[in-house]
Design a protein around this motif. Sequence first.
Motif, PDB file in Angstrom:
ATOM      1  N   ASP A  17       0.797  -1.136  -0.212  1.00  0.00           N
ATOM      2  CA  ASP A  17       0.031  -0.028  -0.147  1.00  0.00           C
ATOM      3  C   ASP A  17       0.831   1.112  -0.029  1.00  0.00           C
ATOM      4  O   ASP A  17       2.033   0.970   0.232  1.00  0.00           O
ATOM      5  CB  ASP A  17      -1.000  -0.108   1.242  1.00  0.00           C
ATOM      6  N   ASP A  18       0.199   2.179  -0.343  1.00  0.00           N
ATOM      7  CA  ASP A  18       1.141   3.839  -0.331  1.00  0.00           C
ATOM      8  C   ASP A  18       2.416   3.616  -0.992  1.00  0.00           C
ATOM      9  O   ASP A  18       3.482   4.111  -0.395  1.00  0.00           O
ATOM     10  CB  ASP A  18       1.149   4.255   0.928  1.00  0.00           C
TER      11      ASP A  18
ATOM     12  N   GLU B  15      -4.298   4.639  -6.792  1.00  0.00           N
ATOM     13  CA  GLU B  15      -5.036   4.913  -5.825  1.00  0.00           C
ATOM     14  C   GLU B  15      -5.504   6.376  -6.441  1.00  0.00           C
ATOM     15  O   GLU B  15      -4.805   7.260  -7.015  1.00  0.00           O
ATOM     16  CB  GLU B  15      -4.641   5.019  -4.499  1.00  0.00           C
TER      17      GLU B  15
HETATM   18 CA    CA Z   1      -3.406   3.503   0.256  1.00  0.00          CA
END
Ligand code: CA
Length: 646
Positions: free
Chosen positions: A539-540, A596
């Motif tokens: 993630d990220d 995202e």
């Molecule tokens: Ca994220």
Amino acid sequence: MGVGIWSMHFIGMLAYRLPVPVTYDVGTTLVSLLIAIVVTGFALWMASLRQMGIRRLLFAGTIMGVGVASMHYTGMLAMRMTIRYDHFLFVSSILIAVIASTAALKIVFNLRSDVVSADVPKKFLSALIMGAAISGMHYTGMAAARLPAEMSGSPLPNASDAWLAVTIGLTSFLILSIALILSLVDSHLATRTAGLVGSLKAANEKLHYMALHDSLTHLPNRILLEDRVEQAIRHARSSSSEFSLLFLDVDRFKPINDAMGHHVGDKVLQEVATRLLDVAGPEDTVARIGGDEFIVVLPARKELGKVHETARKIRDAVERKIEVGEQSLSVSASIGISLFPHDGTSFRALLGNADSAMYHAKSKGPGQIQFYSGEMNDSTAMRIEMENDLRRGIESEEFVLYYQPKVTLATGEVESVEALVRWNHPVKGVLPPQSFIPRAEETGLIIPLGRWIIGQACREAVIWQRAGFPRLRVAVNLSALQFINQDLMKEILSALESSGLSPECLELEITETLLMQDPEGAMRTLSGIRKKGVHIAIDDFGTGYSSFSYLKKFPLDRLKIDRSFITDICDNPNDAAIVRTIIALGHNLNLKVVAEGVENREQLDMLKAMECDAYQGFLNSRPLPPAELADRLKMDQGTIDFPGNR
Ligand code: CA
Ligand code: C2E
Ligand code: CA
């Protein structure tokens, strides 16, 4: 002893065979016994005195010697006959008594000091000398005696004398035995008492230490700290100087302790204590007053700059990696500082205000240092209230999961949904995760909350699968703390089992930063999860630092490009370049790449051109409550053509 000496004398007398029967005057005989008892009593009392100089020794020896001699000659007097004495031998007998008594007393005195370990051979020596003194005196005295001439001749045996001797001997033996037994019992009791007193003293000292120190780190505890601070206050008052109190809280300690076990937590605290002591000066006090709370009192340093510098040194020392077994952990420290007399003039005020300052520091993020200022006082109560509220919320299941679709760019199909937690607060309404996840992580409550989230996501995924979306996957976000929790695997498996969701339909989102903190540990955990068939996404991605060599080795399925790169992707060529690179990197590593935060068509077109695999964002859908998601999915199924064209 008196009886013993007297018996020696009297039996010696009886052994002295005279040709005529001898009778004794009872009164005088008893006086001689009395003399023996009084004199030895006096001599022993002298020997029991605390100190015995040479003069006192000579005095006692003389009294004893003369006493024994008087006993002897009084005893002789009891014989009903006139006796003359040889002057030289008479004086010699007294001298022998005096000298030997003195020697015996000296030895007794030297031995006396220590009841427990008195040297037995020396005691015997003393007894021997005393015995020699008495009998030497006696026989010299007898040799000095000149009996009346008509009495010379062969001595007659005397039967009644023998009986008398036996009786006296037995009686004095009995008396001596009783005295000996009594003294043995007495010395035994004395030894025991001494032992008990000794262990009582040791126990007392230990208790005293324990009452004032923390058993884990051996640092002073709150009680001793209070004492030290009050001392510092007195000193500062009298010299009208200032001092400072640092309140240090180990960031993220509770999570580590809960997730990795208390022995790891204990090691961390011990290490922190050691480092604090290393940094602190000899005059500073370092104390531990609670779980992960330490206090450092700096009595001398006045200027704020110096205090801050010390605080920084302390924080930096705590932040160095801590090795526990094979693991290397990193913690940081939040420090609040209060100053005497500015921020308080009592221990309680200084401690409380440093505490408030510390919480203020904490709210700014880990590793912050904060001086106290007046406005800080209310926040403490709020924090505690928040924690209790959170705990209650978890117990009464006030949380709900919203779901945001991830859409395959090529087909427009929803490949999975990301579960995003919300707090349906009875008073405050629906709260976003940022408003409570940090607090839940700090307090460790993320563990039970996270467990609920995984379980709920699995349950709801199964419902949709049964409702006609059989291959829908659900993605769940994991916090750092959950990830290092030893029970994570068990919890995942039990969620899968009780819901009936197949492992391929569960995906875990883990941030890049978290994975790179302890890559080796992360590798083990990820492999375990992956072996079961569960998918893993980073993630990220792009916000932290990644080591390419690890990225290559981690068993991953997906990369999620952080929203911050997508936002400006159309206007900022740098961001566009980064996104293109990440996509290429992902593909090189055989990973699917998800973007995202896609909010508009331009962004979507750009990503499509870059051959990104999937996207997620408001353009397609906001995170939706479960019921709305179902509608949404059904709608998509009807109009599969293109997403985001509504
Ligand atoms: Ca994220
Ligand atoms: P995240 O994992 O990066 O989640 C994506 C966040 O971006 C979500 O915010 C989502 O609502 C938001 N978002 C999605 N599309 C767009 C868009 O097009 N534009 C913009 N501006 N934002 C978009 P949310 O739900 O508030 O979650 C925030 C963060 O809270 C998440 O970031 C995640 O780190 C954390 N979080 C959320 N749910 C959970 C959870 O169940 N467990 C854990 N541990 N953390 C969670
Ligand atoms: Ca996420």
